[in-house]
Write an enzyme that holds these catalytic residues in place. Structure first.
Site, short mmCIF file in Angstrom:
data_model
loop_
_atom_site.label_atom_id
_atom_site.label_comp_id
_atom_site.label_asym_id
_atom_site.label_seq_id
_atom_site.Cartn_x
_atom_site.Cartn_y
_atom_site.Cartn_z
N TYR A 178 -70.53 -70.67 -94.71
CA TYR A 178 -71.31 -69.88 -93.74
C TYR A 178 -71.26 -70.55 -92.36
O TYR A 178 -70.94 -69.92 -91.36
CB TYR A 178 -72.76 -69.74 -94.20
CG TYR A 178 -73.66 -69.22 -93.10
CD1 TYR A 178 -74.49 -70.09 -92.39
CD2 TYR A 178 -73.63 -67.89 -92.74
CE1 TYR A 178 -75.29 -69.62 -91.36
CE2 TYR A 178 -74.42 -67.40 -91.71
CZ TYR A 178 -75.25 -68.28 -91.03
OH TYR A 178 -76.03 -67.82 -89.99
N SER A 231 -75.67 -70.02 -85.18
CA SER A 231 -76.59 -70.70 -86.07
C SER A 231 -76.54 -72.20 -85.86
O SER A 231 -75.50 -72.76 -85.48
CB SER A 231 -76.18 -70.38 -87.51
OG SER A 231 -76.78 -71.27 -88.41
N LYS A 278 -69.51 -69.42 -88.56
CA LYS A 278 -70.20 -69.40 -87.26
C LYS A 278 -69.46 -70.28 -86.24
O LYS A 278 -69.34 -69.94 -85.07
CB LYS A 278 -71.66 -69.83 -87.41
CG LYS A 278 -72.52 -68.82 -88.15
CD LYS A 278 -72.54 -67.46 -87.44
CE LYS A 278 -73.41 -66.46 -88.17
NZ LYS A 278 -73.42 -65.13 -87.52
C1 WQD Z 1 -83.81 -74.40 -96.23
C2 WQD Z 1 -84.18 -75.60 -97.07
C3 WQD Z 1 -82.96 -75.75 -99.11
C4 WQD Z 1 -84.58 -72.34 -101.21
C5 WQD Z 1 -80.73 -71.03 -92.99
C6 WQD Z 1 -80.17 -69.66 -93.05
C7 WQD Z 1 -78.91 -69.59 -92.28
C8 WQD Z 1 -79.05 -70.22 -90.93
C9 WQD Z 1 -79.57 -71.62 -91.04
C10 WQD Z 1 -79.44 -68.64 -89.18
C11 WQD Z 1 -82.96 -76.27 -97.70
C12 WQD Z 1 -84.45 -75.57 -99.37
C13 WQD Z 1 -84.35 -73.27 -100.21
C14 WQD Z 1 -85.20 -72.75 -102.42
C15 WQD Z 1 -85.31 -74.99 -101.58
N1 WQD Z 1 -79.91 -69.48 -90.11
N2 WQD Z 1 -84.71 -74.57 -100.41
N3 WQD Z 1 -85.54 -74.07 -102.55
O1 WQD Z 1 -79.88 -73.32 -95.81
O2 WQD Z 1 -81.31 -74.10 -93.85
O3 WQD Z 1 -79.98 -71.90 -93.77
O4 WQD Z 1 -80.82 -71.53 -91.71
O5 WQD Z 1 -78.31 -68.37 -89.00
O6 WQD Z 1 -78.63 -68.21 -92.14
O7 WQD Z 1 -79.93 -69.34 -94.39
O8 WQD Z 1 -82.03 -72.13 -95.18
O9 WQD Z 1 -84.00 -71.39 -96.41
O10 WQD Z 1 -81.76 -71.48 -97.62
O11 WQD Z 1 -82.92 -73.59 -97.01
O12 WQD Z 1 -85.60 -76.18 -101.74
O13 WQD Z 1 -85.44 -71.96 -103.37
O14 WQD Z 1 -84.99 -75.13 -98.15
O15 WQD Z 1 -82.39 -76.66 -100.04
O16 WQD Z 1 -83.17 -77.67 -97.72
P1 WQD Z 1 -80.76 -72.99 -94.68
P2 WQD Z 1 -82.69 -72.06 -96.62
#
Ligand code: WQD
Length: 338
Positions: A149, A124, A153
């Protein structure tokens, strides 16, 4: 060629099963169903018209893993199985370290022992931590992982590097950016058993009315609109990269024991821009509110994927609009089934 896909009923795992079957591989799936439904395999069979074997076992049970490897004689392994919520990992560190590391250790050790030739590890972009600038390439130095997490990784990649000696097995580490979207058939997509934490399913669940509103976690980041920036990559483009990586190893095109590739769109989209893209593509407006930052989030990260293009011949084909359109179609379809 027979390929084991661990986490096979999960989001990226199930889409990869489809791509492998459509590329004439035989596949076996293992998944303990902790965060996915085995019924997704009906969609995999329906889309591909092909059969597959599934074992509903926990990869943390070493004896069960060894039993399957001894019986099935795999040519390759794609190891997806892991818990992957950044926010959940911060509140449940023991669960994440135990599950994500033990399942990898058991699978990798069995693959080495039973003569597997090709091992693909699902890593990731979170291994890069809170980078100061993007795009990041595979040589970008790692910062401290911003979440448990991400730490699992980072440790997973180190385990593979350390344990790859004294074996003819070759490995490819694929660093995904933000997987999103759904299969064009509308028969499968992101459907976690637990409450969705990822941005795109939260958007679609809010838009369809399963949630009264959603939060934008942080609008005071040093970015163009104050919200975090991510690199959203369509899950079907991701799946295709795994098939290419397996061909690359099984056709002996890799000289090194291990190689690493970024898989992303190569462009940053902010949280607010993603919301606007969804509304623009689907016409579905919905309530969202500005909220404080979320623990474990990095400010901005997006990929340089030119190495995967040059060496694996991989090129993402689907856009943020395809992501939002397919994710919405899947949300509508799965809600009808409920
Ligand atoms: C993205 C952005 C949140 C939910 C993901 C995968 C992880 C890895 C990396 C593969 C952040 C914002 C989210 C909400 C929001 N992928 N958000 N409101 O944390 O980048 O991690 O990519 O391995 O497995 O989870 O993804 O979609 O949780 O968050 O504002 O209700 O969206 O704060 O800035 P993240 P995410």
């Amino acid at each position: 060629m027979k390929i084991l896909v661990t986490g096979g009923t999960g989001y990226i795992g199930s889409h990869t099963l489809v791509d492998l079957l459509e590329n004439e591989f035989d596949v076996v799936s293992i998944d303990n169903g902790m965060n996915s439904e085995v019924s997704v395999l009906d969609a995999v069979r329906q889309i591909t018209g092909r059969q597959l074997t599934h074992y509903a076992i926990d990869l943390c049970d070493k004896d069960k893993v060894d039993e399957i490897f001894a019986k099935e004689n795999f040519d390759g392994v794609v190891h997806f199985a892991a818990l992957k919520s950044v926010s959940e990992s911060m509140s449940q560190p023991f669960l994440y370290f135990r599950n994500n590391l033990n399942s990898l250790l058991n699978t990798f050790e069995a693959a080495k022992l039973y003569g597997v030739k090709a091992f693909i590890f699902s890593s990731s972009c979170t291994v890069y931590g809170n980078v100061s600038e993007s795009p990041v390439d595979e040589n970008t130095p790692w910062q401290e992982a911003a979440s448990v997490y991400g730490r699992t990784k980072q440790m997973g990649e180190k385990i593979i590097s350390h344990c790859s000696s004294e074996t003819t097995m070759q490995s490819i580490i694929l660093r995904y950016f933000n997987p999103a979207g759904a299969h064009s058939s509308g028969l499968m997509g992101e459907s976690p058993k637990n409450m969705a934490q990822n941005l795109v399913p939260v958007i679609t669940e809010t838009a369809i009315g399963k949630r009264p509103t959603m939060k934008v976690f942080g609008t005071d980041y040093p970015t163009r609109d104050g919200s975090c920036i991510r690199d959203f990559i369509h899950v079907c483009d991701l799946a295709a990269a795994h098939t290419l990586a397996l061909h690359h190893l099984l056709q002996h095109k890799q000289k090194d024991k291990i190689d690493v590739f970024n898989l992303g769109m190569g462009e940053g989209v902010s949280v607010l821009e993603a919301i606007k893209a969804f509304i623009g593509v689907t016409g579905q407006n919905f309530s969202y509110e500005m909220a404080p930052r979320r623990d474990g989030d990095v400010t901005a990260i997006y990929s340089n994927y030119s190495k995967a293009r040059q060496i694996l011949g991989w090129q993402p084909k689907l856009t943020i609009r395809d992501i939002m359109h397919s994710a919405w179609q899947w949300e509508v379809n799965r809600t009808k089934k409920q």
